[in-house]
Design a protein around this motif. Structure first.
Motif, PDB file in Angstrom:
ATOM      1  N   GLU A  58       0.857  -1.186   0.000  1.00 49.78           N
ATOM      2  CA  GLU A  58       0.000   0.000   0.000  1.00 49.78           C
ATOM      3  C   GLU A  58       0.889   1.231   0.000  1.00 49.78           C
ATOM      4  O   GLU A  58       1.713   1.398   0.904  1.00 49.78           O
ATOM      5  CB  GLU A  58      -0.907   0.048   1.241  1.00 49.78           C
ATOM      6  N   TYR A  59       0.735   2.076  -0.993  1.00 54.53           N
ATOM      7  CA  TYR A  59       1.416   3.363  -1.064  1.00 54.53           C
ATOM      8  C   TYR A  59       2.925   3.257  -0.839  1.00 54.53           C
ATOM      9  O   TYR A  59       3.518   4.020  -0.085  1.00 54.53           O
ATOM     10  CB  TYR A  59       0.804   4.355  -0.070  1.00 54.53           C
ATOM     11  N   GLY A  60       3.544   2.263  -1.470  1.00 52.25           N
ATOM     12  CA  GLY A  60       4.988   2.118  -1.375  1.00 52.25           C
ATOM     13  C   GLY A  60       5.483   1.408  -0.134  1.00 52.25           C
ATOM     14  O   GLY A  60       6.677   1.223   0.031  1.00 52.25           O
ATOM     15  N   LYS A  61       4.581   1.015   0.738  1.00 51.67           N
ATOM     16  CA  LYS A  61       4.956   0.281   1.948  1.00 51.67           C
ATOM     17  C   LYS A  61       4.483  -1.164   1.805  1.00 51.67           C
ATOM     18  O   LYS A  61       3.469  -1.441   1.185  1.00 51.67           O
ATOM     19  CB  LYS A  61       4.319   0.897   3.188  1.00 51.67           C
ATOM     20  N   VAL A  62       5.211  -2.085   2.384  1.00 54.02           N
ATOM     21  CA  VAL A  62       4.795  -3.483   2.430  1.00 54.02           C
ATOM     22  C   VAL A  62       4.238  -3.742   3.820  1.00 54.02           C
ATOM     23  O   VAL A  62       4.939  -3.540   4.820  1.00 54.02           O
ATOM     24  CB  VAL A  62       5.972  -4.432   2.109  1.00 54.02           C
ATOM     25  N   LEU A  63       2.969  -4.150   3.884  1.00 53.93           N
ATOM     26  CA  LEU A  63       2.305  -4.408   5.155  1.00 53.93           C
ATOM     27  C   LEU A  63       2.311  -5.906   5.424  1.00 53.93           C
ATOM     28  O   LEU A  63       1.863  -6.695   4.590  1.00 53.93           O
ATOM     29  CB  LEU A  63       0.861  -3.906   5.128  1.00 53.93           C
ATOM     30  N   VAL A  64       2.852  -6.283   6.564  1.00 57.79           N
ATOM     31  CA  VAL A  64       2.951  -7.677   6.963  1.00 57.79           C
ATOM     32  C   VAL A  64       2.089  -7.870   8.207  1.00 57.79           C
ATOM     33  O   VAL A  64       2.361  -7.288   9.250  1.00 57.79           O
ATOM     34  CB  VAL A  64       4.421  -8.066   7.255  1.00 57.79           C
ATOM     35  N   GLN A  65       1.039  -8.679   8.060  1.00 58.40           N
ATOM     36  CA  GLN A  65       0.138  -8.937   9.181  1.00 58.40           C
ATOM     37  C   GLN A  65       0.558 -10.227   9.874  1.00 58.40           C
ATOM     38  O   GLN A  65       0.736 -11.257   9.231  1.00 58.40           O
ATOM     39  CB  GLN A  65      -1.302  -9.044   8.709  1.00 58.40           C
ATOM     40  N   VAL A  66       0.708 -10.137  11.188  1.00 56.75           N
ATOM     41  CA  VAL A  66       1.119 -11.281  11.991  1.00 56.75           C
ATOM     42  C   VAL A  66       0.006 -11.587  12.985  1.00 56.75           C
ATOM     43  O   VAL A  66      -0.343 -10.744  13.814  1.00 56.75           O
ATOM     44  CB  VAL A  66       2.445 -10.998  12.735  1.00 56.75           C
ATOM     45  N   ASP A  67      -0.567 -12.780  12.863  1.00 60.62           N
ATOM     46  CA  ASP A  67      -1.596 -13.215  13.808  1.00 60.62           C
ATOM     47  C   ASP A  67      -0.923 -13.639  15.103  1.00 60.62           C
ATOM     48  O   ASP A  67       0.131 -14.287  15.089  1.00 60.62           O
ATOM     49  CB  ASP A  67      -2.404 -14.389  13.243  1.00 60.62           C
ATOM     50  N   SER A  68      -1.539 -13.272  16.206  1.00 66.48           N
ATOM     51  CA  SER A  68      -0.961 -13.585  17.507  1.00 66.48           C
ATOM     52  C   SER A  68      -2.061 -13.723  18.546  1.00 66.48           C
ATOM     53  O   SER A  68      -3.231 -13.507  18.261  1.00 66.48           O
ATOM     54  CB  SER A  68       0.019 -12.482  17.924  1.00 66.48           C
ATOM     55  N   THR A  97       0.055  -5.422  12.478  1.00 60.41           N
ATOM     56  CA  THR A  97       0.504  -5.123  11.123  1.00 60.41           C
ATOM     57  C   THR A  97       1.795  -4.327  11.215  1.00 60.41           C
ATOM     58  O   THR A  97       1.843  -3.289  11.869  1.00 60.41           O
ATOM     59  CB  THR A  97      -0.562  -4.327  10.351  1.00 60.41           C
ATOM     60  N   PHE A  98       2.827  -4.843  10.568  1.00 65.40           N
ATOM     61  CA  PHE A  98       4.131  -4.198  10.534  1.00 65.40           C
ATOM     62  C   PHE A  98       4.298  -3.559   9.163  1.00 65.40           C
ATOM     63  O   PHE A  98       4.155  -4.226   8.143  1.00 65.40           O
ATOM     64  CB  PHE A  98       5.238  -5.221  10.800  1.00 65.40           C
ATOM     65  N   TYR A  99       4.592  -2.261   9.157  1.00 65.59           N
ATOM     66  CA  TYR A  99       4.733  -1.499   7.925  1.00 65.59           C
ATOM     67  C   TYR A  99       6.218  -1.381   7.577  1.00 65.59           C
ATOM     68  O   TYR A  99       6.985  -0.770   8.334  1.00 65.59           O
ATOM     69  CB  TYR A  99       4.153  -0.092   8.093  1.00 65.59           C
ATOM     70  N   PHE A 100       6.608  -1.966   6.456  1.00 63.49           N
ATOM     71  CA  PHE A 100       7.983  -1.904   5.985  1.00 63.49           C
ATOM     72  C   PHE A 100       8.101  -0.867   4.878  1.00 63.49           C
ATOM     73  O   PHE A 100       7.231  -0.765   4.022  1.00 63.49           O
ATOM     74  CB  PHE A 100       8.422  -3.263   5.419  1.00 63.49           C
ATOM     75  N   GLU A 101       9.212  -0.135   4.911  1.00 60.38           N
ATOM     76  CA  GLU A 101       9.470   0.853   3.876  1.00 60.38           C
ATOM     77  C   GLU A 101      10.972   0.885   3.625  1.00 60.38           C
ATOM     78  O   GLU A 101      11.760   0.756   4.566  1.00 60.38           O
ATOM     79  CB  GLU A 101       8.977   2.228   4.333  1.00 60.38           C
ATOM     80  N   GLN A 102      11.344   1.076   2.367  1.00 57.77           N
ATOM     81  CA  GLN A 102      12.760   1.192   2.051  1.00 57.77           C
ATOM     82  C   GLN A 102      13.229   2.606   2.346  1.00 57.77           C
ATOM     83  O   GLN A 102      12.561   3.575   1.995  1.00 57.77           O
ATOM     84  CB  GLN A 102      13.012   0.881   0.578  1.00 57.77           C
ATOM     85  N   ASP A 103      14.393   2.709   3.005  1.00 58.99           N
ATOM     86  CA  ASP A 103      14.959   4.033   3.258  1.00 58.99           C
ATOM     87  C   ASP A 103      15.748   4.485   2.032  1.00 58.99           C
ATOM     88  O   ASP A 103      15.791   3.789   1.013  1.00 58.99           O
ATOM     89  CB  ASP A 103      15.798   4.038   4.534  1.00 58.99           C
ATOM     90  N   GLN A 104      16.377   5.634   2.113  1.00 60.98           N
ATOM     91  CA  GLN A 104      17.109   6.190   0.975  1.00 60.98           C
ATOM     92  C   GLN A 104      18.285   5.314   0.544  1.00 60.98           C
ATOM     93  O   GLN A 104      18.684   5.336  -0.613  1.00 60.98           O
ATOM     94  CB  GLN A 104      17.601   7.602   1.301  1.00 60.98           C
TER      95      GLN A 104
END
Length: 172
Positions: free
Chosen positions: A130-140, A155-162
């Motif tokens: 979503e919008y350049g971020k990779v959302l990883v949902q972890v059930d717990s 939900t962990f939002y991953f984004e690439q830095d510069q």
């Protein structure tokens, strides 16, 4: 007339704010018993009876039980896996330094409240972009202080830095 209108408007805004702040995780989660809950019940407590007091609730075993081999997504990569493992294990271990080392610089310290709770991380249920971020949902399974364990999805939002490195920039 104007004062009455203002009073109604303020009351309506207050209701909207309160409803926006309610815990919706129980509304979106199925009302089924998880396998972890069934495994952690003591032999003294029949599985078909709900505990009458919070002290009688089955104890939850915190841990990271995510089967990494079952994660299959073209969005997923080794760098993300390493970052997620660090953050999940540090959450269970309540290690603030390790926890924050797995987060992006703007997120460090923001999510330390998670270290106050108990988690049993069970599986990655969804990975999407979503919008350049990779959302990883972890059930717990989540246990808040003084409450019984309940299903919870982080939900962990991953984004690439510069520099092109993947970092966790937010947790929801």
């Amino acid at each position: 007339m104007r004062k009455r209108f203002q009073t109604i408007l303020v009351a309506a805004c207050a209701v909207m704010i309160v409803s926006a702040c309610t815990d919706r995780s129980t509304q979106t989660q199925p009302a089924t018993a998880s396998s972890t809950t069934a495994k952690t019940e003591s032999a003294d407590t029949p599985s078909n009876e709900a505990p009458t007091e919070n002290n009688d609730a089955p104890e939850m075993t915190s841990g990271v039980n995510v089967d990494r081999d079952r994660i299959d997504s073209p969005l997923w990569n080794e760098e993300m896996r390493e970052q997620l493992e660090v953050v999940l294990q540090a959450t269970v271990d309540k290690d603030a330094e390790a926890f924050n080392s797995g987060l992006g610089p703007d997120a460090q310290g923001v999510f330390d409240y998670m270290l106050e709770n108990e988690y049993d991380f069970q599986q990655v249920s969804s990975i999407h972009e979503e919008y350049g971020k990779v959302l990883v949902q972890v059930d717990s399974v989540l246990e808040l202080p003084g409450e019984a364990p309940k299903p919870y999805t982080c939900t962990f939002y991953f984004e690439q830095d510069q520099a092109g490195e993947w970092r966790i920039v937010s947790i929801d």
